[in-house]
Design an enzyme around this catalytic site. Structure first.
Site, PDB file in Angstrom:
ATOM      1  N   LYS A  22       0.849  -1.205   0.000  1.00 18.53           N
ATOM      2  CA  LYS A  22       0.000   0.000   0.000  1.00 18.53           C
ATOM      3  C   LYS A  22       0.878   1.246   0.000  1.00 18.53           C
ATOM      4  O   LYS A  22       0.656   2.177  -0.776  1.00 18.53           O
ATOM      5  CB  LYS A  22      -0.899   0.006   1.246  1.00 18.53           C
ATOM      6  CG  LYS A  22      -1.595   1.332   1.482  1.00 18.53           C
ATOM      7  CD  LYS A  22      -2.463   1.326   2.707  1.00 18.53           C
ATOM      8  CE  LYS A  22      -1.775   1.722   3.976  1.00 18.53           C
ATOM      9  NZ  LYS A  22      -1.445   3.149   4.131  1.00 18.53           N
ATOM     10  N   ASN A  23       1.874   1.245   0.881  1.00 16.65           N
ATOM     11  CA  ASN A  23       2.665   2.467   1.038  1.00 16.65           C
ATOM     12  C   ASN A  23       3.607   2.743  -0.130  1.00 16.65           C
ATOM     13  O   ASN A  23       4.191   3.819  -0.209  1.00 16.65           O
ATOM     14  CB  ASN A  23       3.445   2.434   2.360  1.00 16.65           C
ATOM     15  CG  ASN A  23       2.511   2.605   3.551  1.00 16.65           C
ATOM     16  OD1 ASN A  23       1.322   2.889   3.386  1.00 16.65           O
ATOM     17  ND2 ASN A  23       3.040   2.411   4.752  1.00 16.65           N
ATOM     18  N   CYS A 116      -5.181  12.626  12.433  1.00 11.52           N
ATOM     19  CA  CYS A 116      -5.858  11.390  12.069  1.00 11.52           C
ATOM     20  C   CYS A 116      -5.869  10.483  13.273  1.00 11.52           C
ATOM     21  O   CYS A 116      -5.535  10.896  14.377  1.00 11.52           O
ATOM     22  CB  CYS A 116      -5.174  10.711  10.899  1.00 11.52           C
ATOM     23  SG  CYS A 116      -3.679   9.902  11.387  1.00 11.52           S
ATOM     24  N   ARG A 121      -0.533  14.765  12.857  1.00  9.53           N
ATOM     25  CA  ARG A 121       0.434  14.386  11.816  1.00  9.53           C
ATOM     26  C   ARG A 121       0.819  15.648  11.056  1.00  9.53           C
ATOM     27  O   ARG A 121       0.237  15.965  10.018  1.00  9.53           O
ATOM     28  CB  ARG A 121      -0.150  13.304  10.904  1.00  9.53           C
ATOM     29  CG  ARG A 121      -0.320  12.001  11.669  1.00  9.53           C
ATOM     30  CD  ARG A 121      -0.862  10.894  10.839  1.00  9.53           C
ATOM     31  NE  ARG A 121       0.136  10.229  10.019  1.00  9.53           N
ATOM     32  CZ  ARG A 121      -0.109   9.111   9.356  1.00  9.53           C
ATOM     33  NH1 ARG A 121      -1.276   8.555   9.397  1.00  9.53           N
ATOM     34  NH2 ARG A 121       0.832   8.557   8.631  1.00  9.53           N
ATOM     35  N   PRO A 122       1.798  16.384  11.593  1.00  7.59           N
ATOM     36  CA  PRO A 122       2.172  17.651  10.968  1.00  7.59           C
ATOM     37  C   PRO A 122       2.772  17.451   9.578  1.00  7.59           C
ATOM     38  O   PRO A 122       3.241  16.354   9.248  1.00  7.59           O
ATOM     39  CB  PRO A 122       3.221  18.216  11.935  1.00  7.59           C
ATOM     40  CG  PRO A 122       3.708  17.073  12.732  1.00  7.59           C
ATOM     41  CD  PRO A 122       2.620  16.055  12.758  1.00  7.59           C
ATOM     42  N   ASP A 124       4.867  20.076   8.441  1.00 10.60           N
ATOM     43  CA  ASP A 124       5.829  21.186   8.393  1.00 10.60           C
ATOM     44  C   ASP A 124       7.075  20.854   7.563  1.00 10.60           C
ATOM     45  O   ASP A 124       7.592  21.716   6.838  1.00 10.60           O
ATOM     46  CB  ASP A 124       6.221  21.596   9.829  1.00 10.60           C
ATOM     47  CG  ASP A 124       6.735  20.418  10.645  1.00 10.60           C
ATOM     48  OD1 ASP A 124       6.099  19.346  10.600  1.00 10.60           O
ATOM     49  OD2 ASP A 124       7.765  20.555  11.318  1.00 10.60           O
ATOM     50  N   ASP A 306       4.317   0.522  11.799  1.00 13.66           N
ATOM     51  CA  ASP A 306       3.125  -0.123  11.238  1.00 13.66           C
ATOM     52  C   ASP A 306       2.983  -1.583  11.675  1.00 13.66           C
ATOM     53  O   ASP A 306       1.891  -2.150  11.607  1.00 13.66           O
ATOM     54  CB  ASP A 306       3.156  -0.058   9.701  1.00 13.66           C
ATOM     55  CG  ASP A 306       2.825   1.335   9.190  1.00 13.66           C
ATOM     56  OD1 ASP A 306       2.448   2.195   9.997  1.00 13.66           O
ATOM     57  OD2 ASP A 306       2.947   1.564   7.969  1.00 13.66           O
ATOM     58  N   ILE A 328       7.387   6.656  16.981  1.00 10.77           N
ATOM     59  CA  ILE A 328       7.071   7.408  15.756  1.00 10.77           C
ATOM     60  C   ILE A 328       5.781   8.217  15.891  1.00 10.77           C
ATOM     61  O   ILE A 328       5.745   9.399  15.562  1.00 10.77           O
ATOM     62  CB  ILE A 328       6.983   6.460  14.522  1.00 10.77           C
ATOM     63  CG1 ILE A 328       8.233   5.582  14.422  1.00 10.77           C
ATOM     64  CG2 ILE A 328       6.777   7.258  13.233  1.00 10.77           C
ATOM     65  CD1 ILE A 328       9.533   6.288  14.124  1.00 10.77           C
ATOM     66  N   ARG A 398      -8.617  -0.554   4.306  1.00 11.04           N
ATOM     67  CA  ARG A 398      -7.749   0.503   3.781  1.00 11.04           C
ATOM     68  C   ARG A 398      -6.408  -0.077   3.340  1.00 11.04           C
ATOM     69  O   ARG A 398      -5.759   0.481   2.452  1.00 11.04           O
ATOM     70  CB  ARG A 398      -7.492   1.572   4.845  1.00 11.04           C
ATOM     71  CG  ARG A 398      -8.644   2.518   5.091  1.00 11.04           C
ATOM     72  CD  ARG A 398      -8.222   3.624   6.019  1.00 11.04           C
ATOM     73  NE  ARG A 398      -6.890   4.091   5.658  1.00 11.04           N
ATOM     74  CZ  ARG A 398      -6.009   4.621   6.493  1.00 11.04           C
ATOM     75  NH1 ARG A 398      -6.314   4.769   7.762  1.00 11.04           N
ATOM     76  NH2 ARG A 398      -4.827   5.013   6.077  1.00 11.04           N
TER      77      ARG A 398
END
Ligand code: UD1
Length: 417
Positions: A22-23, A116, A121-122, A124, A306, A328, A398
């Site tokens: 997926k990623n 989320c 979950r920035p 920047d 994950d 994380i 998902r």
């Protein structure tokens, strides 16, 4: 609402092919728009997140069609450079389109992705890197508007954290820069290498992907290509957890062994025997697992965040204590209360979770609250006595392609109702 009904306690056996990642699929789908051409992506899993990405591509005017696990994307017909709020909300990682759309169109407009289920979950690092490349970014009313007034400038970007998404966004922007961009402290995840392999096959000039310094020489034009997505190492870790938790022996086909280098030792510490032969990995679990003691999530090549939840489900019935340290994401222990509902003994204090192994789990009704947490509940339910109902499987869908069918093929008693 659909749910999974699982009768635990059955041993798993047999061989399955691990789905595509997926990623990897998501950034590569965003990258297709840089090619202004047709790309054929093989081994692309059929997932809610992939659907959401394809919806964005279609909204932008691109064409996409699926034949089994092959996705054909034609981005020559792209007409728009904005993503509406409802499509952005479907998936937090759609921020990955920011760099790709700006690099193709010279501008992009989309809403801020916001927090989320994993906590804040920035973005920047994404924004400051794009600004360094000469892109003007306005943030107003929850919207981001980017304009590359004088094109994309090459730059030296030092990331303060090896963010996967920021590294991908920089790569997607820098392939069209007027010179050479250097990223230091870049993310080294296999999905970064897969994205670079795809882009290079399209005519990009990227070197160093998979290492901490990535060098991207800008090019004027890219073309389409055929590319096969790598196997999903997190799905592999989930299936290994399911086999270990049920004292089973299974074989996974298509995995890249080196991508699991920080995952396999955990299973070996738990007493599983792991063998690897010609792209296949076999895990043979003992009757009672030992505790792997300490698992700390880290950027690749460290233990992946994950895999934390599914592996935690595997440790629930080990003989002893396992300490997890989640480094994380802030809120990544939402599965703990639900695992405890199944009889696990887990305590959480900040970023530390302490799993005291129990002899038995027992079936109950549980609710998934995020993607990997959902996978953890399935793993635990397979090893629990009696029936478990898992609600909230929209999260599972998902990231896992027909997971219940995969598990059924290994002999699990699981059905979607
Ligand atoms: C990606 C993966 C996700 C995985 C994560 C970490 C996709 C679609 N998602 O997410 O499954 O869990 O990598 O391996 O590939 N951060 C900042 N500022 C930024 C960006 C990130 O502070 O601008 C922080 C985050 O808050 C987090 C850490 O960096 O604490 C890791 O985030 P990042 O590597 O960017 O994860 P994602 O790319 O969002």
């Amino acid at each position: 609402m659909a749910k999974l009904v699982i009768t635990g306690g059955r041993k798993l056996s047999g061989e399955v092919k691990v789905q595509g990642s997926k990623n990897s699929s998501l950034p590569i789908l965003a990258a297709t728009i840089l090619c202004e051409d047709e790309s054929v992506l093989y081994n692309c899993p059929d997932l809610k997140d992939v659907d959401a990405t394809v919806k964005i591509l279609r909204y932008l005017g691109c064409k996409a069609s699926r034949h089994d696990t092959t996705l054909v994307v034609d981005t020559s017909t792209m007409t728009r450079s904005d993503i509406p709020h409802d499509l952005m909300r479907e998936m937090r990682s759609s921020i990955i389109f920011l760099g790709a759309i700006t690099a193709r169109c010279g501008k992009a407009k989309m809403s801020l992705p916001g927090g989320c289920e994993l906590g804040p979950r920035p973005i920047d690092l994404h924004l400051s890197a794009l600004r360094q490349m000469g892109i003007e970014i306005n943030e107003q009313h929850g919207e981001l508007e980017c304009v590359a007034v004088d094109g994309i400038k090459p730059s030296k970007i030092a990331l303060s954290f090896p963010s996967v998404g920021a590294t991908e966004n920089i790569m997607l922007t820098a392939v069209k820069a007027s010179g050479t961009t250097i990223i230091t402290n870049a993310a080294k995840e296999p999905e970064i290498v897969d994205l670079a392999d795809y882009l290079n096959a399209c005519g990009a000039k990227i070197s160093g992907a998979g290492e901490s310094t990535i060098i991207i020489e800008g090019v004027d034009k890219l073309h389409g290509c055929n590319h096969s997505i790598i196997a999903d190492r997190i799905v592999a870790a989930t299936l290994m957890s399911a086999a270990a938790a049920t004292s089973s022996k299974i074989t996974l086909d298509g995995v890249v062994y080196s991508h699991l280098s920080m995952i396999t030792p955990i299973f070996e510490q738990a007493g599983c025997e792991i063998t690897q032969k010609m792209g296949k990995l076999t895990l043979d679990a003992p009757y009672r697992l030992r505790s792997p003691k300490l698992i700390r999530t880290m950027p690749y090549p460290g233990f992946p965040t994950d895999a934390q939840a599914p592996v935690m489900a595997m440790t629930c019935k080990t003989n002893g204590l396992t300490v997890f340290v989640e480094n994380i994401f802030e809120s990544r222990y939402k599965h703990v209360d639900e695992l405890n509902r199944l009889g696990a003994n887990i305590k959480v204090e900040g970023k530390v979770a302490l799993v005291d192994g129990v002899r038995h789990l027992s079936g109950a009704s549980v609710r998934a609250l995020d993607l990997r947490g959902a996978a953890a509940l399935v793993v635990a339910a397979l090893s629990a006595n009696g029936h478990t109902q898992v609600c909230g499987i929209k999260y599972l869908e998902r990231g896992y392609d027909e997971f219940e069918v995969v598990l059924q093929s290994l002999g699990a008693d699981i059905k979607k109702i």
